[in-house]
Scaffold this motif. Structure first.
Motif, mmCIF file in Angstrom:
data_model
loop_
_atom_site.group_PDB
_atom_site.id
_atom_site.type_symbol
_atom_site.label_atom_id
_atom_site.label_comp_id
_atom_site.label_asym_id
_atom_site.label_seq_id
_atom_site.Cartn_x
_atom_site.Cartn_y
_atom_site.Cartn_z
ATOM 1 N N TYR A 161 0.831 -1.210 0.000
ATOM 2 C CA TYR A 161 0.000 0.000 0.000
ATOM 3 C C TYR A 161 0.865 1.259 0.000
ATOM 4 O O TYR A 161 0.638 2.192 -0.773
ATOM 5 C CB TYR A 161 -0.919 0.016 1.215
ATOM 6 C CG TYR A 161 -1.928 -1.106 1.277
ATOM 7 C CD1 TYR A 161 -2.410 -1.707 0.123
ATOM 8 C CD2 TYR A 161 -2.409 -1.560 2.493
ATOM 9 C CE1 TYR A 161 -3.340 -2.724 0.177
ATOM 10 C CE2 TYR A 161 -3.358 -2.583 2.570
ATOM 11 C CZ TYR A 161 -3.813 -3.165 1.402
ATOM 12 O OH TYR A 161 -4.733 -4.183 1.462
ATOM 13 N N PRO A 167 -4.178 2.935 -1.333
ATOM 14 C CA PRO A 167 -4.727 2.428 -0.073
ATOM 15 C C PRO A 167 -5.488 1.126 -0.256
ATOM 16 O O PRO A 167 -5.677 0.627 -1.375
ATOM 17 C CB PRO A 167 -5.666 3.555 0.369
ATOM 18 C CG PRO A 167 -6.074 4.208 -0.913
ATOM 19 C CD PRO A 167 -4.889 4.113 -1.826
ATOM 20 N N SER A 168 -5.943 0.583 0.847
ATOM 21 C CA SER A 168 -6.698 -0.668 0.832
ATOM 22 C C SER A 168 -8.084 -0.442 0.233
ATOM 23 O O SER A 168 -8.567 0.690 0.126
ATOM 24 C CB SER A 168 -6.824 -1.227 2.247
ATOM 25 O OG SER A 168 -7.569 -0.338 3.062
#
Length: 547
Positions: A161, A167-168
């Protein structure tokens, strides 16, 4: 069920009558019905007829690309989506060879365009599914980031990430859900614009946490944690700009031929004094906006009074400058017609009034409407740009008042400002989580989450990425093969990137020869601007081909 059947049958009959009157026909074979119910016991299915034929009751239906199952668990949709994404992932596998493949920025663009957009679509709806269902999409995300960055297969997902600055999926679903919520609030014609979360639904949700929450129930939790419960957004209104009228306001700029970096403040003060002699019949008004990490504010300075207010923290500095101009016009409108000139040090705010398009700031249109109204009443209002922090008294006073404003100004916030604010809050939370990963190898090198430039040569960029993450083929392939970890023959300790680059005494001579120093850290070697002799050192010790 009998009551539901009657109501739905009446609705279907009305639709059928309307279609027959207007010359449309509905296909009974293509019409289906889904009974959304979570009961496990036997219960009757609804019997609804269209043109005398029973509508088929199915367990799931695809509507606008999203599969709705009868329990609203969205498991069929997620599994179908994952199967589709598996095929799309083959595009990255073809392009991402670690020796001659495409560059990381190009691969990330392909990933966002061909895979991430499909996962984003409809996530506001299927985001209510359980975490066990949503996590089935995470392997696609992680595999794609490994392919784009060239990281080794054992690399931690947190490192992926941060290294890719991507991002997730849970982060993205949260952000998109909040964005969609405020988009609903900004459209007065939206069916859910005036929706208020029912307290009964909230009590039922607390009593039965196993029940899948609705969209507004999910968003309310995020709004509470981000202190956005009371935020009102500016309504998106269609402004009808007539082509036969001139729209957009021209502003004066007597300082445009002077470069601020090479012009003394005294020259600007003299120019402003000359300008005021020409426009001495116009009453001056100074406006300014200010923004810091904790607040956003604006101020208006009139001849006999001053005003300063705080806006919501999510407002941008541009919104503060525009609001100051709009508030100055509002104060003018309460008095008799006269000549006024409004001074602002925000060139972007004044330029936004010249060229108008559908992406313009919503408050800009409010300024134009109010200006046209005042002009018809006999007001003459001019706008002028002045440089900031050059000793012009009115501007300096407005700047100080804006910085020290304490009174709150309850005004709606533009949707774009709220979106940027939400994104910054989520990024701060991501950064806070990353700060706690003390055992992560990348965390000691890359403290702040930011996009670092990649190397133009794919092979070199892959090597650098694996060194930063700390997972290479030589040091971590034993995890995949079930073999013991490799040991250093000289030190009898486990081989790691830290040991090879910094600690192992076998390579001290090569370190001194390449970097002219034996006291270096991983941060010095692998930071944003990596050490220029890094790859030379790796080739010298024979480790380059093993990474």
């Amino acid at each position: 069920m009998a009551f539901i059947e009657r109501q739905l049958q009446l609705a279907v009959n009305k639709i059928h009558q309307w279609s027959a009157f207007n010359g449309f026909t509905f296909s009974t074979a293509k019409t289906s019905c889904v009974h959304f119910c979570r009961k496990r016991s036997l219960h009757p299915e609804p019997e609804i007829k269209l043109e005398g034929q029973l509508i088929n009751v199915v367990s799931e239906v695809k509507f606008l690309g999203v599969i709705f199952d009868k329990k609203l668990a969205f498991h069929p949709h997620v599994m179908r989506l994952r199967k589709t994404l598996d095929k799309a992932l083959n595009i990255l596998k073809v392009l991402s060879n670690t020796s001659w493949g495409a560059s990381r920025p190009s691969l990330l663009r392909v990933y966002r365009a061909s895979i991430l957009t499909k996962m984003d679509y409809g996530c506001v709806i299927y985001g209510s599914a359980r975490q066990s269902v949503l996590k089935k999409l995470d392997p696609i995300h992680h595999s794609a980031l490994r392919l784009c960055s060239g990281a080794f297969r054992t690399s931690p997902v947190e490192s992926l990430y941060v290294e890719c600055c991507e991002p997730s999926l849970d982060y993205r679903r949260t952000m998109l859900a909040i964005h969609f919520y405020f988009k609903i609030l900004s459209h007065p014609g939206h069916p859910f614009h005036t929706h208020k979360q029912s307290q009964l639904i909230l009590r039922l949700q607390r009593a039965r946490p196993s029940v899948i929450p609705s969209f507004f129930t999910r968003v309310s939790k995020f709004l509470n944690s981000f202190n956005l419960d009371s935020v009102q957004v500016v309504a998106t209104i269609k402004y009808h700009l007539t082509p036969w009228n001139s729209h957009g306001l021209n502003f004066l700029n007597p300082f445009k031929t002077f470069d601020k970096a090479h012009t003394a403040p005294e020259i600007y003060q003299q120019l402003f004094a000359d300008h005021r002699e020409v426009y001495q019949n116009f009453t001056p008004i100074f406006t300014d906006g200010s923004k810091c990490s904790s607040c956003t504010s604006f101020a208006c300075v009139f001849i006999n009074s001053t005003l300063s207010f705080q806006l919501h923290t999510s407002c941008s500095i541009f919104t503060a400058e525009i609001t100051a101009i709009l508030h100055a016009l509002s104060q003018i409108s309460s008095g008799p017609p006269d000549n006024y000139i409004i001074y602002s040090d925000s060139l972007s705010a004044l330029e936004s009034m010249i060229s108008l398009n559908r992406f313009s700031h919503p408050l800009t249109f409010n300024i134009l409407e109010l200006h046209d109204r005042l002009s018809t009443k006999g007001f003459t209002i001019l706008f002028c740009w002045i440089p900031s922090h050059v000793g012009i008294s009115g501007n300096e006073l407005a700047d100080n008042l804006a910085r020290s404003a304490t009174n709150s100004f309850n005004s709606p916030v533009p949707v774009n400002d709220v979106k940027k604010y939400v994104k910054s809050i989520l990024h701060s939370k991501w950064q806070a989580q990353w700060d706690l990963k003390n055992t992560n190898k990348l965390q000691s090198i890359k403290r702040l989450i930011a996009c670092w430039p990649s190397l133009p040569i794919r092979k070199l960029d892959t090597v650098l990425t694996r060194l930063r993450i700390g997972h290479t083929r030589f040091t971590h392939r034993h995890l995949l093969l079930g073999e013991p970890a490799p040991l250093c023959t000289a030190c009898q300790c486990q081989m790691t990137v830290l040991h090879i680059l910094i600690e192992c005494p076998r390579f001290d001579l090569q370190r001194i020869r390449c970097s002219h120093s034996s006291c270096m850290t991983l941060g010095d070697i692998l930071h944003k601007d990596h050490h220029p002799q890094l790859f030379t050192f790796l080739r010298t010790i024979g480790f380059y081909s093993l990474i």
